[in-house]
Design a protein around this motif. Structure first.
Motif, PDB file in Angstrom:
ATOM      1  N   LEU A   1       0.920  -1.225   0.066  1.00 15.18           N
ATOM      2  CA  LEU A   1       0.012   0.159  -0.045  1.00 15.18           C
ATOM      3  C   LEU A   1       0.756   1.409  -0.064  1.00 15.18           C
ATOM      4  CD1 LEU A   1      -3.142  -0.440   2.356  1.00 15.18           C
ATOM      5  CD2 LEU A   1      -3.041  -0.126  -0.112  1.00 15.18           C
ATOM      6  N   VAL A   2       1.786   1.109   0.865  1.00 11.65           N
ATOM      7  CA  VAL A   2       2.814   2.437   1.050  1.00 11.65           C
ATOM      8  C   VAL A   2       3.442   2.489  -0.446  1.00 11.65           C
ATOM      9  CG1 VAL A   2       4.807   3.296   1.909  1.00 11.65           C
ATOM     10  CG2 VAL A   2       3.191   2.225   3.306  1.00 11.65           C
ATOM     11  N   GLN A   3       3.961   1.457  -0.886  1.00  7.20           N
ATOM     12  CA  GLN A   3       4.544   1.647  -2.376  1.00  7.20           C
ATOM     13  C   GLN A   3       3.661   2.256  -3.415  1.00  7.20           C
ATOM     14  OE1 GLN A   3       6.612  -1.942  -3.762  1.00  7.20           O
ATOM     15  NE2 GLN A   3       7.688  -0.832  -5.440  1.00  7.20           N
ATOM     16  N   ARG A   4       2.422   1.831  -3.508  1.00 10.45           N
ATOM     17  CA  ARG A   4       1.346   2.104  -4.532  1.00 10.45           C
ATOM     18  C   ARG A   4       1.199   3.585  -4.133  1.00 10.45           C
ATOM     19  NH1 ARG A   4      -0.279  -2.971  -2.921  1.00 10.45           N
ATOM     20  NH2 ARG A   4      -0.488  -4.439  -4.741  1.00 10.45           N
ATOM     21  N   LEU A   5       0.986   4.228  -2.937  1.00 11.09           N
ATOM     22  CA  LEU A   5       0.716   5.407  -2.655  1.00 11.09           C
ATOM     23  C   LEU A   5       1.866   6.451  -3.091  1.00 11.09           C
ATOM     24  CD1 LEU A   5      -0.934   7.602  -1.123  1.00 11.09           C
ATOM     25  CD2 LEU A   5       0.278   7.168   0.827  1.00 11.09           C
ATOM     26  N   GLU A   6       3.182   6.026  -2.866  1.00  6.38           N
ATOM     27  CA  GLU A   6       4.182   6.581  -3.389  1.00  6.38           C
ATOM     28  C   GLU A   6       4.267   6.928  -4.871  1.00  6.38           C
ATOM     29  OE1 GLU A   6       7.238   4.586  -1.633  1.00  6.38           O
ATOM     30  OE2 GLU A   6       7.449   5.564   0.455  1.00  6.38           O
ATOM     31  N   THR A   7       3.869   5.699  -5.572  1.00  2.00           N
ATOM     32  CA  THR A   7       3.924   5.792  -6.954  1.00  2.00           C
ATOM     33  C   THR A   7       2.673   6.596  -7.559  1.00  2.00           C
ATOM     34  OG1 THR A   7       4.893   3.440  -7.147  1.00  2.00           O
ATOM     35  CG2 THR A   7       3.558   4.361  -9.009  1.00  2.00           C
ATOM     36  N   ILE A   8       1.687   6.724  -6.723  1.00  2.00           N
ATOM     37  CA  ILE A   8       0.406   7.584  -7.246  1.00  2.00           C
ATOM     38  C   ILE A   8       0.850   8.878  -6.963  1.00  2.00           C
ATOM     39  CG2 ILE A   8      -1.713   8.274  -6.770  1.00  2.00           C
ATOM     40  CD1 ILE A   8      -2.456   5.240  -6.394  1.00  2.00           C
ATOM     41  N   VAL A   9       1.442   9.344  -6.060  1.00  2.63           N
ATOM     42  CA  VAL A   9       1.904  10.938  -5.603  1.00  2.63           C
ATOM     43  C   VAL A   9       2.744  11.295  -6.514  1.00  2.63           C
ATOM     44  CG1 VAL A   9       2.851  12.235  -3.920  1.00  2.63           C
ATOM     45  CG2 VAL A   9       1.158  10.686  -3.108  1.00  2.63           C
ATOM     46  N   LYS A  10       3.886  10.165  -7.082  1.00  2.93           N
ATOM     47  CA  LYS A  10       4.880  10.932  -7.844  1.00  2.93           C
ATOM     48  C   LYS A  10       4.333  11.068  -9.253  1.00  2.93           C
ATOM     49  CE  LYS A  10       8.838   8.703  -5.691  1.00  2.93           C
ATOM     50  NZ  LYS A  10       9.925   7.557  -5.726  1.00  2.93           N
ATOM     51  N   GLN A  11       3.342  10.281  -9.714  1.00  2.00           N
ATOM     52  CA  GLN A  11       2.722  10.364 -11.006  1.00  2.00           C
ATOM     53  C   GLN A  11       1.952  11.713 -11.060  1.00  2.00           C
ATOM     54  OE1 GLN A  11       0.401   6.918 -11.147  1.00  2.00           O
ATOM     55  NE2 GLN A  11       2.070   5.643 -12.361  1.00  2.00           N
ATOM     56  N   ALA A  12       1.255  12.118  -9.835  1.00  2.00           N
ATOM     57  CA  ALA A  12       0.471  13.275  -9.750  1.00  2.00           C
ATOM     58  C   ALA A  12       1.323  14.489  -9.617  1.00  2.00           C
ATOM     59  CB  ALA A  12      -0.500  13.243  -8.482  1.00  2.00           C
ATOM     60  N   SER A  13       2.494  14.332  -9.151  1.00  2.00           N
ATOM     61  CA  SER A  13       3.373  15.370  -8.871  1.00  2.00           C
ATOM     62  C   SER A  13       4.894  15.152  -8.841  1.00  2.00           C
ATOM     63  CB  SER A  13       3.201  16.195  -7.522  1.00  2.00           C
ATOM     64  OG  SER A  13       4.262  17.269  -7.222  1.00  2.00           O
ATOM     65  N   PRO A  14       5.426  15.045 -10.365  1.00  2.00           N
ATOM     66  CA  PRO A  14       6.814  14.267 -10.441  1.00  2.00           C
ATOM     67  C   PRO A  14       7.762  15.330  -9.649  1.00  2.00           C
ATOM     68  CG  PRO A  14       5.685  14.651 -12.589  1.00  2.00           C
ATOM     69  CD  PRO A  14       4.821  15.265 -11.434  1.00  2.00           C
ATOM     70  N   GLY A  15       8.753  14.478  -8.786  1.00  2.00           N
ATOM     71  CA  GLY A  15       9.595  15.353  -8.067  1.00  2.00           C
ATOM     72  C   GLY A  15       9.010  15.762  -6.848  1.00  2.00           C
ATOM     73  N   ASN A  16       7.785  15.607  -6.562  1.00  2.00           N
ATOM     74  CA  ASN A  16       6.982  15.927  -5.145  1.00  2.00           C
ATOM     75  C   ASN A  16       7.097  17.876  -5.207  1.00  2.00           C
ATOM     76  OD1 ASN A  16       8.733  13.384  -3.732  1.00  2.00           O
ATOM     77  ND2 ASN A  16       6.022  13.349  -4.060  1.00  2.00           N
ATOM     78  N   ARG A  17       7.030  18.167  -6.361  1.00  2.00           N
ATOM     79  CA  ARG A  17       6.883  19.496  -6.424  1.00  2.00           C
ATOM     80  C   ARG A  17       5.801  20.262  -5.932  1.00  2.00           C
ATOM     81  NH1 ARG A  17       9.131  18.484 -11.540  1.00  2.00           N
ATOM     82  NH2 ARG A  17       7.317  18.481 -12.401  1.00  2.00           N
ATOM     83  N   SER A  18       4.387  19.670  -6.308  1.00  2.00           N
ATOM     84  CA  SER A  18       3.187  20.268  -5.856  1.00  2.00           C
ATOM     85  C   SER A  18       2.435  19.087  -4.763  1.00  2.00           C
ATOM     86  CB  SER A  18       2.461  20.258  -7.024  1.00  2.00           C
ATOM     87  OG  SER A  18       2.877  21.334  -7.870  1.00  2.00           O
TER      88      SER A  18
ATOM     89  N   GLU B   1      -3.816  18.333  -7.730  1.00  2.00           N
ATOM     90  CA  GLU B   1      -2.985  17.190  -7.252  1.00  2.00           C
ATOM     91  C   GLU B   1      -3.507  16.153  -6.485  1.00  2.00           C
ATOM     92  OE1 GLU B   1      -0.440  20.138  -8.959  1.00  2.00           O
ATOM     93  OE2 GLU B   1      -1.760  20.346  -7.203  1.00  2.00           O
ATOM     94  N   LEU B   2      -4.083  16.914  -5.457  1.00  2.00           N
ATOM     95  CA  LEU B   2      -4.872  15.966  -4.644  1.00  2.00           C
ATOM     96  C   LEU B   2      -6.160  15.255  -5.306  1.00  2.00           C
ATOM     97  CD1 LEU B   2      -5.603  15.005  -1.817  1.00  2.00           C
ATOM     98  CD2 LEU B   2      -6.828  17.058  -1.410  1.00  2.00           C
ATOM     99  N   ALA B   3      -6.780  16.001  -6.116  1.00  2.00           N
ATOM    100  CA  ALA B   3      -7.890  15.324  -6.779  1.00  2.00           C
ATOM    101  C   ALA B   3      -7.366  14.233  -7.825  1.00  2.00           C
ATOM    102  CB  ALA B   3      -8.540  16.434  -7.588  1.00  2.00           C
ATOM    103  N   SER B   4      -6.221  14.397  -8.163  1.00  2.00           N
ATOM    104  CA  SER B   4      -5.608  13.322  -9.369  1.00  2.00           C
ATOM    105  C   SER B   4      -5.120  12.035  -8.378  1.00  2.00           C
ATOM    106  CB  SER B   4      -4.493  13.978  -9.944  1.00  2.00           C
ATOM    107  OG  SER B   4      -3.736  13.036 -10.618  1.00  2.00           O
ATOM    108  N   VAL B   5      -4.321  12.453  -7.102  1.00  2.00           N
ATOM    109  CA  VAL B   5      -4.105  11.148  -6.277  1.00  2.00           C
ATOM    110  C   VAL B   5      -5.408  10.289  -5.838  1.00  2.00           C
ATOM    111  CG1 VAL B   5      -3.210  10.803  -3.942  1.00  2.00           C
ATOM    112  CG2 VAL B   5      -2.146  12.261  -5.620  1.00  2.00           C
ATOM    113  N   LEU B   6      -6.335  11.013  -5.310  1.00  2.00           N
ATOM    114  CA  LEU B   6      -7.740  10.386  -4.903  1.00  2.00           C
ATOM    115  C   LEU B   6      -8.338   9.448  -5.948  1.00  2.00           C
ATOM    116  CD1 LEU B   6      -9.154  13.027  -2.600  1.00  2.00           C
ATOM    117  CD2 LEU B   6      -7.686  11.039  -1.815  1.00  2.00           C
ATOM    118  N   HIS B   7      -8.256  10.251  -7.197  1.00  2.00           N
ATOM    119  CA  HIS B   7      -8.695   9.363  -8.645  1.00  2.00           C
ATOM    120  C   HIS B   7      -8.146   8.229  -8.686  1.00  2.00           C
ATOM    121  CE1 HIS B   7     -10.800   8.730 -12.178  1.00  2.00           C
ATOM    122  NE2 HIS B   7      -9.741   9.013 -12.835  1.00  2.00           N
TER     123      HIS B   7
END
Length: 206
Positions: free
Chosen positions: A94-111, A143-149
């Motif tokens: 779960l943690v790994q999937r969450l990290e992947t989704i967040v990186k896809q929504a915000s590459p480099g964790n910029r946003s 970005e939050l909307a993208s992550v939740l979706h």
């Protein structure tokens, strides 16, 4: 001199004969012949109905098998359960999937970035064990909307509950203008497949 037999005597004798025959039937014939034959007839009818049901089920077996194969293929394309075998492995997944989704929504964790994530123990013995991770994100609204979706529309099926949003003023790496973002807390969870021991327990308890 012999006594004369009247019509009344004849009818009385006939009535007594019929009564004796009926009594003999209900005492000797009915319980020893009629009742067993009725039971045999009912048993034969029951066996015929059972044979008809079995024959119908056998005729429907190929169609049921095709539908089952199609359902399994559809489930394999989008599995509902987490693929891991244990809660510990599923939590890491779960943690790994969450990290992947967040990186896809915000590459480099910029946003959008993960501020905290911690497993949450679920009490009780459930048929479908639930794996829960408490998550805290700092994200912009898009970005939050993208992550939740992506969480709720991906595979395997993941769920979000206990969402708590708090507006904050902080700057992401890509913009130092101080525009506001969202501080988000929620529970991310999925389900494991039931173990064989859980499946067999109700059968043994009967």
């Amino acid at each position: 001199m012999p006594l004369a037999v009247t019509d009344r005597d004849r009818w009385l004798a006939l009535a007594l004969l019929l009564a004796a025959l009926l009594l003999g039937y209900f005492v000797l014939v009915h319980p020893w012949w009629t009742v067993p034959m009725q039971e045999v007839g009912a048993r034969v009818d029951e066996l015929r109905e059972r044979e008809l049901r079995i024959r119908t089920q056998l005729q429907q077996a190929p169609q049921v098998q095709r539908e089952l194969t199609a359902a399994l293929a559809q489930q394999a394309q989008r599995p509902g359960f987490l693929p891991e075998a244990t809660v510990e492995l599923a939590t890491a997944g779960l943690v790994q999937r969450l990290e992947t989704i967040v990186k896809q929504a915000s590459p480099g964790n910029r946003s959008c970035a993960i501020a905290n994530q911690s497993p949450l123990a679920v009490g009780g013995r459930e048929v479908y064990p639930r794996v829960v991770v408490q998550v805290r994100l700092r994200c912009g609204a898009p970005e939050l909307a993208s992550v939740l979706h992506q969480i709720e529309s991906g595979s395997p099926r993941l769920f979000v509950e206990n969402v708590n949003l708090l507006a904050q003023r902080y700057a992401f790496q890509a913009s130092e203008s101080g525009t506001g973002g969202l501080d988000v807390n929620f529970d991310l969870y999925g389900y494991l497949k039931p173990s064989p021991a859980v499946n067999q327990e109700p059968a043994g308890a009967r």
